[in-house]
Every structure is written in structure tokens, then in C-alpha cells.
Write an enzyme that holds these catalytic residues in place. Structure first.
Site, PDB file in Angstrom:
ATOM      1  N   SER A 255       0.809  -1.218   0.000  1.00  0.00           N
ATOM      2  CA  SER A 255       0.000   0.000   0.000  1.00  0.00           C
ATOM      3  C   SER A 255       0.845   1.272   0.000  1.00  0.00           C
ATOM      4  O   SER A 255       1.628   1.505  -0.900  1.00  0.00           O
ATOM      5  CB  SER A 255      -0.952  -0.047   1.192  1.00  0.00           C
ATOM      6  OG  SER A 255      -1.852   1.009   1.120  1.00  0.00           O
ATOM      7  N   HIS A 256       0.720   2.047   1.071  1.00  0.00           N
ATOM      8  CA  HIS A 256       1.379   3.360   1.139  1.00  0.00           C
ATOM      9  C   HIS A 256       2.771   3.267   1.763  1.00  0.00           C
ATOM     10  O   HIS A 256       3.409   4.289   1.965  1.00  0.00           O
ATOM     11  CB  HIS A 256       0.516   4.289   1.977  1.00  0.00           C
ATOM     12  CG  HIS A 256       0.183   3.670   3.302  1.00  0.00           C
ATOM     13  ND1 HIS A 256      -0.777   2.697   3.433  1.00  0.00           N
ATOM     14  CD2 HIS A 256       0.721   3.833   4.520  1.00  0.00           C
ATOM     15  CE1 HIS A 256      -0.823   2.295   4.690  1.00  0.00           C
ATOM     16  NE2 HIS A 256       0.063   2.977   5.371  1.00  0.00           N
TER      17      HIS A 256
ATOM     18  N   ASP B 106      -2.017   6.775  -3.279  1.00  0.00           N
ATOM     19  CA  ASP B 106      -0.907   6.028  -2.672  1.00  0.00           C
ATOM     20  C   ASP B 106      -0.394   4.917  -3.597  1.00  0.00           C
ATOM     21  O   ASP B 106      -0.823   4.819  -4.753  1.00  0.00           O
ATOM     22  CB  ASP B 106      -1.330   5.451  -1.314  1.00  0.00           C
ATOM     23  CG  ASP B 106      -2.242   4.252  -1.458  1.00  0.00           C
ATOM     24  OD1 ASP B 106      -2.996   4.202  -2.459  1.00  0.00           O
ATOM     25  OD2 ASP B 106      -2.217   3.354  -0.595  1.00  0.00           O
TER      26      ASP B 106
ATOM     27  N   ASP C 259      -0.869   1.701  -4.098  1.00  0.00           N
ATOM     28  CA  ASP C 259      -1.774   0.797  -4.813  1.00  0.00           C
ATOM     29  C   ASP C 259      -3.095   1.455  -5.189  1.00  0.00           C
ATOM     30  O   ASP C 259      -4.041   0.766  -5.583  1.00  0.00           O
ATOM     31  CB  ASP C 259      -2.024  -0.468  -3.974  1.00  0.00           C
ATOM     32  CG  ASP C 259      -2.661  -0.149  -2.640  1.00  0.00           C
ATOM     33  OD1 ASP C 259      -2.429   0.959  -2.112  1.00  0.00           O
ATOM     34  OD2 ASP C 259      -3.418  -0.988  -2.114  1.00  0.00           O
TER      35      ASP C 259
ATOM     36  N   ASP D 195      -5.544   3.117  -3.521  1.00  0.00           N
ATOM     37  CA  ASP D 195      -6.807   3.157  -2.774  1.00  0.00           C
ATOM     38  C   ASP D 195      -6.913   4.380  -1.861  1.00  0.00           C
ATOM     39  O   ASP D 195      -7.996   4.729  -1.423  1.00  0.00           O
ATOM     40  CB  ASP D 195      -7.057   1.844  -1.999  1.00  0.00           C
ATOM     41  CG  ASP D 195      -5.912   1.449  -1.098  1.00  0.00           C
ATOM     42  OD1 ASP D 195      -4.904   2.178  -1.057  1.00  0.00           O
ATOM     43  OD2 ASP D 195      -6.032   0.391  -0.434  1.00  0.00           O
ATOM     44  N   ARG D 196      -5.783   5.058  -1.587  1.00  0.00           N
ATOM     45  CA  ARG D 196      -5.859   6.267  -0.747  1.00  0.00           C
ATOM     46  C   ARG D 196      -5.880   7.532  -1.602  1.00  0.00           C
ATOM     47  O   ARG D 196      -5.352   7.526  -2.718  1.00  0.00           O
ATOM     48  CB  ARG D 196      -4.632   6.367   0.162  1.00  0.00           C
ATOM     49  CG  ARG D 196      -4.593   5.310   1.225  1.00  0.00           C
ATOM     50  CD  ARG D 196      -3.447   5.544   2.172  1.00  0.00           C
ATOM     51  NE  ARG D 196      -3.549   4.624   3.290  1.00  0.00           N
ATOM     52  CZ  ARG D 196      -2.972   4.790   4.454  1.00  0.00           C
ATOM     53  NH1 ARG D 196      -2.229   5.853   4.678  1.00  0.00           N
ATOM     54  NH2 ARG D 196      -3.132   3.910   5.411  1.00  0.00           N
TER      55      ARG D 196
ATOM     56  N   LYS E 247     -11.359   0.854  -0.678  1.00  0.00           N
ATOM     57  CA  LYS E 247     -11.360   2.293  -0.860  1.00  0.00           C
ATOM     58  C   LYS E 247     -10.790   2.596  -2.242  1.00  0.00           C
ATOM     59  O   LYS E 247     -10.103   1.755  -2.822  1.00  0.00           O
ATOM     60  CB  LYS E 247     -10.591   3.002   0.245  1.00  0.00           C
ATOM     61  CG  LYS E 247      -9.191   2.494   0.492  1.00  0.00           C
ATOM     62  CD  LYS E 247      -8.646   3.080   1.791  1.00  0.00           C
ATOM     63  CE  LYS E 247      -7.267   2.551   2.086  1.00  0.00           C
ATOM     64  NZ  LYS E 247      -7.225   1.731   3.305  1.00  0.00           N
TER      65      LYS E 247
HETATM   66  C1  G1P Z   1      -3.651   2.034   8.442  1.00  0.00           C
HETATM   67  C2  G1P Z   1      -4.771   3.030   8.569  1.00  0.00           C
HETATM   68  C3  G1P Z   1      -6.090   2.350   8.293  1.00  0.00           C
HETATM   69  C4  G1P Z   1      -6.067   1.676   6.928  1.00  0.00           C
HETATM   70  C5  G1P Z   1      -4.859   0.766   6.814  1.00  0.00           C
HETATM   71  C6  G1P Z   1      -4.703   0.220   5.408  1.00  0.00           C
HETATM   72  O1  G1P Z   1      -3.837   0.994   9.389  1.00  0.00           O
HETATM   73  O2  G1P Z   1      -4.777   3.651   9.826  1.00  0.00           O
HETATM   74  O3  G1P Z   1      -7.124   3.289   8.373  1.00  0.00           O
HETATM   75  O4  G1P Z   1      -7.214   0.912   6.718  1.00  0.00           O
HETATM   76  O5  G1P Z   1      -3.667   1.487   7.148  1.00  0.00           O
HETATM   77  O6  G1P Z   1      -4.582   1.222   4.445  1.00  0.00           O
HETATM   78  P1  G1P Z   1      -3.114   0.968  10.816  1.00  0.00           P
HETATM   79  O7  G1P Z   1      -1.648   1.048  10.554  1.00  0.00           O
HETATM   80  O8  G1P Z   1      -3.583   2.188  11.545  1.00  0.00           O
HETATM   81  O9  G1P Z   1      -3.565  -0.306  11.448  1.00  0.00           O
HETATM   82 ZN    ZN Z   2      -3.190   1.566  -0.275  1.00  0.00          ZN
END
Ligand code: G1P
Ligand code: ZN
Length: 538
Positions: free
Chosen positions: A111-112, A275, A277, A279-280, A374
Site C-alpha cells: 500500500s502506502h 498512494d 496501490d 486506494d488512498r 477504498k
Molecule cells: C492504516 C490506517 C487504516 C487503513 C490501513 C490500510 O492501518 O490507519 O485506516 O485501513 O492502514 O490502508 P493501521 O496502521 O492504523 O492499522
Molecule cells: Zn493503499
């Protein structure tokens, strides 16, 4: 052709908030990826099933994808549908699972989180709902990783993923598809593309920062080629294995290039970033930032401007930690409202049972039931559609929203790199301390309720605890959680929300300061972690 290879369990293959996320070097250990994938297969029995496969193009994607293909063939999978060159954004993958009625899918992405050999790698596993597997399924997968002794892999040369077409490995079919077309079609069904196009024709300007990650090609096709935004409106448009060194998390800290452009005197009308992938999302106007919590509230308030939603929506949901801005919109519109634990998978049942249409998280996640993840580009198009329909700027739309509903000043403070033991003990002690705060007055804030958040899913009746919260009588809140996505150590997240009806244009950092101090005191953050302040504020 099927080889059975002996292996030994790894103890740390428990999925977090979104799939299994680890340092690339951890994932690259011998049989690490294979063990995890075989454990998924052992849990779900993939025989005769079809899966969507893709990733965000980060380092190790190419190698992991070939392993995934060969192990699928050996485990009797019927068919894999794979994005060309191994690319698929998370939302595009969710769309394909639903559209092609497959049994689920895999997105290879952290992801991010940063990528590269010294960055992170991850695997998200989705079921036929199009959403990530439930905690119950991930618990079973984890149990399997603890006893695994062998995995199956097909002995075959690598498949060339660069050409669209139909291929075979043993009896397994492989379809390599354009990763973008189906997603674009879906977006055209939801939004008024003609209206947005007219706006660009009249000179509207935007910048979209794809952060050298998977959404670059999607964004160029949609914003530049189809909607007519000027060439070059998409920045960092070519996906790179290490994201060109960027941390592909669309927030004010990491999307620095975009922020600089949007805060310059000659800023374009609109700015956005996605981000790794896809989704953000982050939404910006000229010298103006919209918090994700406000964005969810504003989109919900304006659903009637969007062709796909104009006839009405079901309810709306947010993760508990997200600000309560959207709750006030839900009350005003008289639609259902739900608060779930952090993680998109908790929205899936609510969408499937038609309880909600929109949902969002403070962590730059917004989406709707068009898919079960998302969706970064969806959020950007939603904003463009609102702007095109109202002729108002991002700032005007947001200010008017606050005038109507009041403003939740909101910031998240992350304390990174804490030892797991310290973090767990802090949360444990805080859990025991909270009841004693009930009814107390701290400075001018009166505690309404201090508790562990428990979510009872109305659909499958499972119960999940996630984080601690202190609710104050004036609508302000403090929330504490440990991150479930860090690839090493622990991150303590402290979310502060201060509600105000009249003072609408103050500095959020100043507005939440007193509550932050209270939050740090109550949890003894400095004494226990040695940190005087948060490492990252978003
Ligand atoms: C974090 C974000 C959460 C999101 C997740 C995946 O998770 O806070 O809202 O769904 O990344 O993108 P966390 O590290 O807080 O568990
Ligand atoms: Zn992501």
C-alpha cells in the site's frame, strides 16, 4: 510437473489491518512467500477456482508474481486473470473480482509503505466479495502458517506478463488483461464525465500526484486523455519499483512536491494524490487542504450531484478513529450511520447488506459500494464532479460545509518505532485506567465516556475490539490505537478531534493542542516512550 517442497513455518505471518506486510528482505527469505500463499490455499481450497492477480509494481512484485502463478497451477487453480505487466490497483482488482465473478484475488502491495529492497512488501487477499478476507479467515490462515510443512509449485519457465492474451500453465488458464479499461468503464458509469470535461475545456487546472506508483497510467488515461486536463497534469506518472524513492502515502508530509505546487501563488484549481496501490487519496484546493474526515462528510452531503447516487444512498460508515464530521451529515440526511474498527474489511458486510453506500477512514481512504475497497481515483472524480456541478472552489465547498455543520478540527499523531512490549504495556495500562476517567473534568473538558471500542457486526454478529476512546461532553474526542500495518516495531496512533460550531478557520494544530497534551499525560507517552512529540502528524 508438480513439485512438493518441504518447508518450515515462520512464526510471524499474521495479517494486520490490511494483509501481510513485511520488510522486503523478510519477504525474500527462503520459502517465506511460498509458505504464506500455500497457507492461504490450504485454508480456502483453491481447486477449480478463479482469481484476479496484480500489484502496484513495487520491488519483488515480478518474482512473487511468478511464484504465485506457479503455485496456483500446482494447487489446481482453474484460472488466473492478471493485469498486464503485473499491474492492478487495489480498486481495479476489487472491481474485476465483482465484474468477472471470480472467487477472489491477490494484490501484491504494501500500500502506502515505501518500496524497494530496503522498503516493504505485502500481500492482500480478497474473497469473492471483492473485499479483503475477514479476520476469521485470516486467523485460520495464520494458524496454517504455524504448522505448514510443504508447498506445491509447478515446474515451468516464467510466464511473460507483458502481452495481453490467453496462456496456459499445465491445465490452468492465464488471461493477461489491460488493467485500466474495466476500471475506466466503471468510473464513467458513476460520474458525469461530460460535465467534468466541459470544466476542463473552460480552463480548469489540476495536478494529480501518482507518486511513481500504480495509479499513474490510470490517471493519465482518465484525467488527461479522456477528461481533457492539460498534458502533464499527472505528476510522477510512471510506476517505479522503488517509487523513485518516494514514500507513496498521499498526505501533506509525503506528497511534498504536490503540496508545494498547491501552496504557490500560481497554484492550479485542484490538487490530488494517490498512494502506492491507488486506494488512498488526498484532496487539495488552492492553498487549501481537506482532511479525509471532512472529505467523507462533504461527499456524503453532496451525493445528489452524482449521477450514480442522485436517486438516494443507503447509509454511511466510518472507522471509529475517523472524525465525527460525517455523523452530523448522516443525522441531517436521516440515513444509517455506522462506526467500525480500523480497516476496510469491516465495511464489506455493511455494503453487501445494503446498509451503507459510502464509507471512509481518516487515513486518506474514501469509497463507496461500487467496489469493496477504498478508491483513490473515485474520490478525486467525486470532487471534480461536485466542483463542475456547483462551480465552487474546494475551499468554498468546505467552508460552506463547516458553516452548515460545524467543524471537527482533527489531527492524527503517530509515535513510530516503539518497542512492541512498551506499546502493548502502555495500551494495557491505559485500558485499566480509562474507567476512572468517566465523569471527570480535565481542564475544561468533561469526560462523557472513556472506554475500549467494541464493534458488534450487525451482519455476521462477530465482535471486535479496536482502540481506546475518550469522548467529551462537547463532542471532542481522543482515540488511541496501535497500528496494524507497521512492518517492524510498533506505532502508537493518537487521534485528536475538537469540535467547534463558530470558530471555523483557526489553525488545527492550535485547536487540538490542549487535548493532545491531555492525551499524552493520560497515557504517559513521554515517560514510557521517551518521545516528547509525535514523529508524524497528519
Ligand atoms: C492504516 C490506517 C487504516 C487503513 C490501513 C490500510 O492501518 O490507519 O485506516 O485501513 O492502514 O490502508 P493501521 O496502521 O492504523 O492499522
Ligand atoms: Zn493503499
Amino acid at each position: 510437473m508438480i513439485q512438493i517442497i518441504s518447508t518450515k513455518p515462520y512464526t510471524d505471518q499474521k495479517m494486520g489491518t490490511a494483509g501481510l506486510r513485511k520488510k522486503s528482505k523478510v519477504m525474500m527469505q527462503e520459502h517465506y512467500f511460498e509458505n504464506f500463499l500455500q497457507s492461504i490455499f490450504n485454508t480456502i481450497n483453491p481447486s477449480g477456482k478463479t482469481f484476479i492477480v496484480g500489484g502496484d509494481g513495487r520491488f519483488y512484485n515480478d518474482i512473487a508474481l511468478q511464484k504465485l502463478i506457479k503455485m496456483s497451477a500446482a494447487n489446481n487453480v482453474k484460472k488466473l486473470i492478471i493485469g498486464q505487466n503485473g499491474y492492478l490497483s487495489t480498486p481495479a482488482s476489487s472491481n474485476l473480482i465483482l465484474k468477472r465473478h471470480t472467487d477472489g484475488g491477490f494484490v501484491l502491495s504494501a500500500s502506502h509503505n515505501p518500496g524497494g529492497e530496503n522498503g516493504d512488501f505485502g500481500i492482500k487477499f480478497a474473497t469473492q466479495t471483492g473485499g479483503q478476507c475477514s479476520s476469521q479467515v485470516s486467523d485460520q490462515i495464520y494458524a496454517n502458517t504455524q504448522t505448514i510443512s510443504e508447498f506445491k509449485i509447478y515446474n515451468s519457465p516464467d510466464i511473460d506478463l507483458s502481452q495481453i492474451g490467453l496462456y496456459k500453465m499445465g491445465s490452468m488458464e492465464i488471461e493477461i488483461i489491460d488493467p485500466i479499461v474495466d476500471y475506466v468503464e466503471l468510473m464513467k458509469e458513476i460520474f458525469d464525465f461530460n460535465l467534468i470535461k466541459e470544466m476542463f475545456q473552460k480552463g480548469f487546472t489540476m495536478r494529480f500526484d501518482a507518486m511513481n506508483a500504480v495509479t499513474g497510467p490510470y490517471a493519465v488515461r482518465i484525467f488527461e486523455d479522456i477528461l481533457g486536463a492539460a498534458k502533464g497534469s499527472v505528476l510522477n506518472a510512471v510506476p517505479k519499483p522503488d517509487f523513485g524513492g518516494l514514500h507513496p502515502d498521499p498526505n501533506l508530509v509525503y506528497a511534498a512536491e504536490l503540496v508545494k505546487i498547491m501552496y504557490a501563488d500560481d497554484a492550479p484549481d485542484f490538487g490530488a494524490a494517490n498512494d502506492g496501490d491507488g486506494d488512498r487519496n488526498m484532496i487539495l484546493g488552492k492553498k487549501f487542504f481537506v482532511t479525509p474526515s471532512d472529505s467523507l462528510a462533504i461527499l456524503t452531503d453532496n451525493y445528489n450531484l452524482i449521477p450514480a447516487y442522485k436517486n438516494g444512498i443507503y447509509g454511511v460508515a466510518k472507522s471509529m478513529a475517523t472524525s465525527t464530521a460525517v455523523a452530523r451529515v448522516a443525522a441531517n440526511k436521516k440515513i444509517g450511520y455506522y462506526e467500525v474498527p480500523t480497516g476496510w474489511k469491516y465495511f464489506v458486510n455493511l455494503m453487501d447488506s445494503k446498509r451503507i453506500t459510502f464509507c471512509g477512514e481518516e487515513s486518506f481512504g474514501t469509497g463507496s459500494s461500487h467496489i469493496r475497497e477504498k478508491d483513490g481515483i473515485w474520490a478525486v472524480l467525486f470532487w471534480l464532479n461536485i466542483i463542475a456541478a456547483t462551480g465552487k472552489s474546494v475551499e468554498q465547498i468546505t467552508l460552506e460545509h463547516w458553516k452548515k455543520y460545524g467543524r471537527s478540527y482533527y489531527l492524527r499523531f503517530d509515535f513510530d518505532g516503539i518497542s512492541t512490549d512498551t506499546a502493548n504495556l502502555l495500551m494495557k495500562d491505559l485500558t485499566l485506567k480509562l474507567p476512572s476517567l468517566n465523569g471527570q473534568k480535565i481542564n475544561c473538558f468533561e469526560v462523557d465516556k472513556a472506554e475500549t471500542f467494541v464493534y458488534n457486526d450487525p451482519v455476521d454478529h462477530s465482535s471486535t475490539t479496536n482502540g481506546l476512546r475518550i469522548l467529551f461532553a462537547d463532542g471532542s474526542r481522543i482515540v488511541y490505537r496501535l497500528s496494524g500495518t507497521s512492518s517492524s516495531g510498533a506505532t502508537l496512533r493518537v487521534y485528536i478531534e475538537r469540535f467547534n460550531r463558530d470558530n471555523l478557520q483557526a489553525d488545527p494544530r492550535i485547536m487540538v493542542d490542549e487535548l493532545l497534551k491531555i492525551a499524552m499525560d493520560i497515557a504517559e507517552i513521554q515517560q514510557r516512550t521517551g518521545k516528547k512529540e509525535a514523529d508524524v502528524t497528519t
